[in-house]
Design a protein around this motif. Structure first.
Motif, PDB file in Angstrom:
ATOM      1  N   MET A   1       0.825  -1.206   0.000  1.00  0.00           N
ATOM      2  CA  MET A   1       0.000   0.000   0.000  1.00  0.00           C
ATOM      3  C   MET A   1       0.855   1.251   0.000  1.00  0.00           C
ATOM      4  O   MET A   1       0.587   2.214  -0.727  1.00  0.00           O
ATOM      5  N   LEU A   2       1.899   1.248   0.810  1.00  0.00           N
ATOM      6  CA  LEU A   2       2.801   2.398   0.848  1.00  0.00           C
ATOM      7  C   LEU A   2       3.502   2.565  -0.490  1.00  0.00           C
ATOM      8  O   LEU A   2       3.630   3.682  -1.007  1.00  0.00           O
ATOM      9  N   LEU A   3       3.912   1.460  -1.062  1.00  0.00           N
ATOM     10  CA  LEU A   3       4.593   1.516  -2.350  1.00  0.00           C
ATOM     11  C   LEU A   3       3.654   2.023  -3.438  1.00  0.00           C
ATOM     12  O   LEU A   3       4.072   2.750  -4.342  1.00  0.00           O
ATOM     13  N   SER A   4       2.378   1.667  -3.341  1.00  0.00           N
ATOM     14  CA  SER A   4       1.406   2.145  -4.331  1.00  0.00           C
ATOM     15  C   SER A   4       1.273   3.665  -4.271  1.00  0.00           C
ATOM     16  O   SER A   4       1.241   4.345  -5.305  1.00  0.00           O
ATOM     17  N   ASP A   5       1.196   4.224  -3.055  1.00  0.00           N
ATOM     18  CA  ASP A   5       1.114   5.687  -2.920  1.00  0.00           C
ATOM     19  C   ASP A   5       2.369   6.358  -3.439  1.00  0.00           C
ATOM     20  O   ASP A   5       2.312   7.397  -4.114  1.00  0.00           O
ATOM     21  N   VAL A   6       3.501   5.757  -3.119  1.00  0.00           N
ATOM     22  CA  VAL A   6       4.762   6.327  -3.600  1.00  0.00           C
ATOM     23  C   VAL A   6       4.838   6.271  -5.113  1.00  0.00           C
ATOM     24  O   VAL A   6       5.300   7.212  -5.765  1.00  0.00           O
ATOM     25  N   GLN A   7       4.357   5.187  -5.707  1.00  0.00           N
ATOM     26  CA  GLN A   7       4.378   5.053  -7.154  1.00  0.00           C
ATOM     27  C   GLN A   7       3.478   6.088  -7.806  1.00  0.00           C
ATOM     28  O   GLN A   7       3.824   6.676  -8.840  1.00  0.00           O
ATOM     29  N   SER A   8       2.299   6.346  -7.193  1.00  0.00           N
ATOM     30  CA  SER A   8       1.406   7.382  -7.724  1.00  0.00           C
ATOM     31  C   SER A   8       2.067   8.746  -7.680  1.00  0.00           C
ATOM     32  O   SER A   8       1.987   9.532  -8.632  1.00  0.00           O
ATOM     33  N   GLY A   9       2.726   9.044  -6.550  1.00  0.00           N
ATOM     34  CA  GLY A   9       3.432  10.315  -6.454  1.00  0.00           C
ATOM     35  C   GLY A   9       4.554  10.414  -7.468  1.00  0.00           C
ATOM     36  O   GLY A   9       4.785  11.478  -8.057  1.00  0.00           O
ATOM     37  N   LEU A  10       5.253   9.316  -7.689  1.00  0.00           N
ATOM     38  CA  LEU A  10       6.343   9.306  -8.657  1.00  0.00           C
ATOM     39  C   LEU A  10       5.818   9.544 -10.069  1.00  0.00           C
ATOM     40  O   LEU A  10       6.416  10.311 -10.845  1.00  0.00           O
ATOM     41  N   ASP A  11       4.681   8.914 -10.410  1.00  0.00           N
ATOM     42  CA  ASP A  11       4.084   9.133 -11.731  1.00  0.00           C
ATOM     43  C   ASP A  11       3.664  10.590 -11.916  1.00  0.00           C
ATOM     44  O   ASP A  11       3.840  11.173 -12.997  1.00  0.00           O
ATOM     45  N   ALA A  12       3.102  11.177 -10.842  1.00  0.00           N
ATOM     46  CA  ALA A  12       2.695  12.583 -10.930  1.00  0.00           C
ATOM     47  C   ALA A  12       3.892  13.500 -11.149  1.00  0.00           C
ATOM     48  O   ALA A  12       3.849  14.442 -11.951  1.00  0.00           O
ATOM     49  N   GLU A  13       4.978  13.212 -10.456  1.00  0.00           N
ATOM     50  CA  GLU A  13       6.186  14.027 -10.625  1.00  0.00           C
ATOM     51  C   GLU A  13       6.781  13.831 -12.018  1.00  0.00           C
ATOM     52  O   GLU A  13       7.314  14.775 -12.608  1.00  0.00           O
ATOM     53  N   ARG A  14       6.687  12.634 -12.549  1.00  0.00           N
ATOM     54  CA  ARG A  14       7.197  12.397 -13.901  1.00  0.00           C
ATOM     55  C   ARG A  14       6.378  13.162 -14.932  1.00  0.00           C
ATOM     56  O   ARG A  14       6.919  13.633 -15.935  1.00  0.00           O
ATOM     57  N   GLU A  15       5.070  13.279 -14.705  1.00  0.00           N
ATOM     58  CA  GLU A  15       4.235  14.057 -15.621  1.00  0.00           C
ATOM     59  C   GLU A  15       4.588  15.542 -15.565  1.00  0.00           C
ATOM     60  O   GLU A  15       4.456  16.251 -16.559  1.00  0.00           O
ATOM     61  N   LYS A  16       5.031  16.021 -14.417  1.00  0.00           N
ATOM     62  CA  LYS A  16       5.431  17.426 -14.286  1.00  0.00           C
ATOM     63  C   LYS A  16       6.776  17.698 -14.954  1.00  0.00           C
ATOM     64  O   LYS A  16       7.069  18.841 -15.293  1.00  0.00           O
ATOM     65  N   GLU A  17       7.577  16.674 -15.096  1.00  0.00           N
ATOM     66  CA  GLU A  17       8.954  16.878 -15.557  1.00  0.00           C
ATOM     67  C   GLU A  17       9.050  17.589 -16.906  1.00  0.00           C
ATOM     68  O   GLU A  17       9.808  18.561 -17.044  1.00  0.00           O
ATOM     69  N   PRO A  18       8.281  17.180 -17.952  1.00  0.00           N
ATOM     70  CA  PRO A  18       8.411  17.894 -19.242  1.00  0.00           C
ATOM     71  C   PRO A  18       8.040  19.370 -19.142  1.00  0.00           C
ATOM     72  O   PRO A  18       8.709  20.229 -19.725  1.00  0.00           O
ATOM     73  N   ARG A  19       6.965  19.672 -18.376  1.00  0.00           N
ATOM     74  CA  ARG A  19       6.565  21.074 -18.229  1.00  0.00           C
ATOM     75  C   ARG A  19       7.620  21.878 -17.480  1.00  0.00           C
ATOM     76  O   ARG A  19       7.920  23.019 -17.843  1.00  0.00           O
ATOM     77  N   LEU A  20       8.189  21.275 -16.442  1.00  0.00           N
ATOM     78  CA  LEU A  20       9.230  21.976 -15.689  1.00  0.00           C
ATOM     79  C   LEU A  20      10.470  22.206 -16.542  1.00  0.00           C
ATOM     80  O   LEU A  20      11.108  23.266 -16.462  1.00  0.00           O
ATOM     81  N   LYS A  21      10.799  21.230 -17.384  1.00  0.00           N
ATOM     82  CA  LYS A  21      11.943  21.412 -18.274  1.00  0.00           C
ATOM     83  C   LYS A  21      11.699  22.539 -19.266  1.00  0.00           C
ATOM     84  O   LYS A  21      12.596  23.341 -19.552  1.00  0.00           O
ATOM     85  N   GLU A  22      10.451  22.597 -19.798  1.00  0.00           N
ATOM     86  CA  GLU A  22      10.125  23.668 -20.744  1.00  0.00           C
ATOM     87  C   GLU A  22      10.171  25.025 -20.058  1.00  0.00           C
ATOM     88  O   GLU A  22      10.686  26.000 -20.617  1.00  0.00           O
ATOM     89  N   ASP A  23       9.635  25.098 -18.815  1.00  0.00           N
ATOM     90  CA  ASP A  23       9.706  26.355 -18.061  1.00  0.00           C
ATOM     91  C   ASP A  23      11.158  26.751 -17.809  1.00  0.00           C
ATOM     92  O   ASP A  23      11.509  27.933 -17.894  1.00  0.00           O
ATOM     93  N   TYR A  24      11.965  25.758 -17.508  1.00  0.00           N
ATOM     94  CA  TYR A  24      13.385  26.042 -17.255  1.00  0.00           C
ATOM     95  C   TYR A  24      14.061  26.588 -18.506  1.00  0.00           C
ATOM     96  O   TYR A  24      14.829  27.559 -18.437  1.00  0.00           O
TER      97      TYR A  24
END
Length: 234
Positions: free
Chosen positions: A57-80
């Protein structure tokens, strides 16, 4: 030595047999009556199961958070990249900003203030008279207030020779203040006026002036009041 080895082997077999006897015939409905080893084994199994489920269960929450951060990565790179380009071009951007501000200041200087409007109207009138035109109509309309400027329409009708009418339109466009002509209608002379060769031109001249600080404050207050009314209705 041989008898001692046989004794050890025999004891182990007896121990394993005793352990197996403790797990035989267990009643699952009465775990409290189980021998010690089955109790310990059941406790260990439950503890391991709880740990595994908790970890999953803990790993599932962490995986969801990791997926969300990965989705932010392209936008953050473009902003950078955009911010990096702005940082690199900051001196040039500041120069362009200064040029735009200077250009806006020059445009504002072409807009008369409230006190200068009468002089501008006189300039338009003199432009026509200077070309020998006759003003049949010269009627300022209602001032239309915009966000940061006010617009004054002037209905006019002049008559004169073709080239004089054209020169008048050019003179109006070359005034130091901004004046534009709209809805231009040129009518050829008819009847007895045809011999004179005089044309009649009807148009709407629009001139603009900037709002002073008090008028800008009034506009902002009116806009805020209208927004509050709209919000209250919702």
């Amino acid at each position: 030595m041989a008898s001692k080895s046989l004794s050890i082997k025999f004891d182990l077999n007896a121990w394993f047999e005793g352990v197996a006897d403790q797990f035989r015939g267990l009643n699952p409905n009465e775990p409290g009556q189980w021998p010690l080893l089955p109790k310990l084994a059941a406790f260990t199994a439950v503890a391991v199961l709880v740990l595994v489920l908790g970890w999953l269960m803990l790993l599932s929450d962490v995986q969801s958070g990791l997926d969300a951060e990965r989705e932010k990565e392209p936008r953050l790179k473009e902003d950078y990249r955009l911010k990096l380009a702005q940082a690199v071009n900051l001196p040039e951007l500041r120069k362009q900003k200064s040029q735009v501000e200077e250009y806006v200041t020059q445009l504002e200087k072409q807009l008369p203030g409230k006190a200068e409007m009468d002089a501008l109207l006189s300039d338009i009138n003199q432009a026509g008279l200077g070309r020998g035109l006759q003003f049949e109509l010269f009627r300022p309309g209602q001032v239309v207030v915009k966000d940061f400027y006010a617009e004054l329409p002037i209905a006019l009708r002049v008559s004169g020779r073709y080239h004089d009418v054209g020169s008048f339109a050019a003179d109006v466009s070359n005034l130091s203040r901004i004046v534009t002509l709209h809805n231009i209608v040129v009518v050829a002379p008819t009847g007895k006026d045809a011999a004179t060769g005089a044309l009649s031109m009807e148009a709407t001249a629009r001139t603009y002036r900037y709002l002073d600080a008090n008028e800008v404050a009034e506009q902002k207050a009116a806009a805020a009041k209208a927004a509050n009314k709209t919000g209250a209705k919702k």
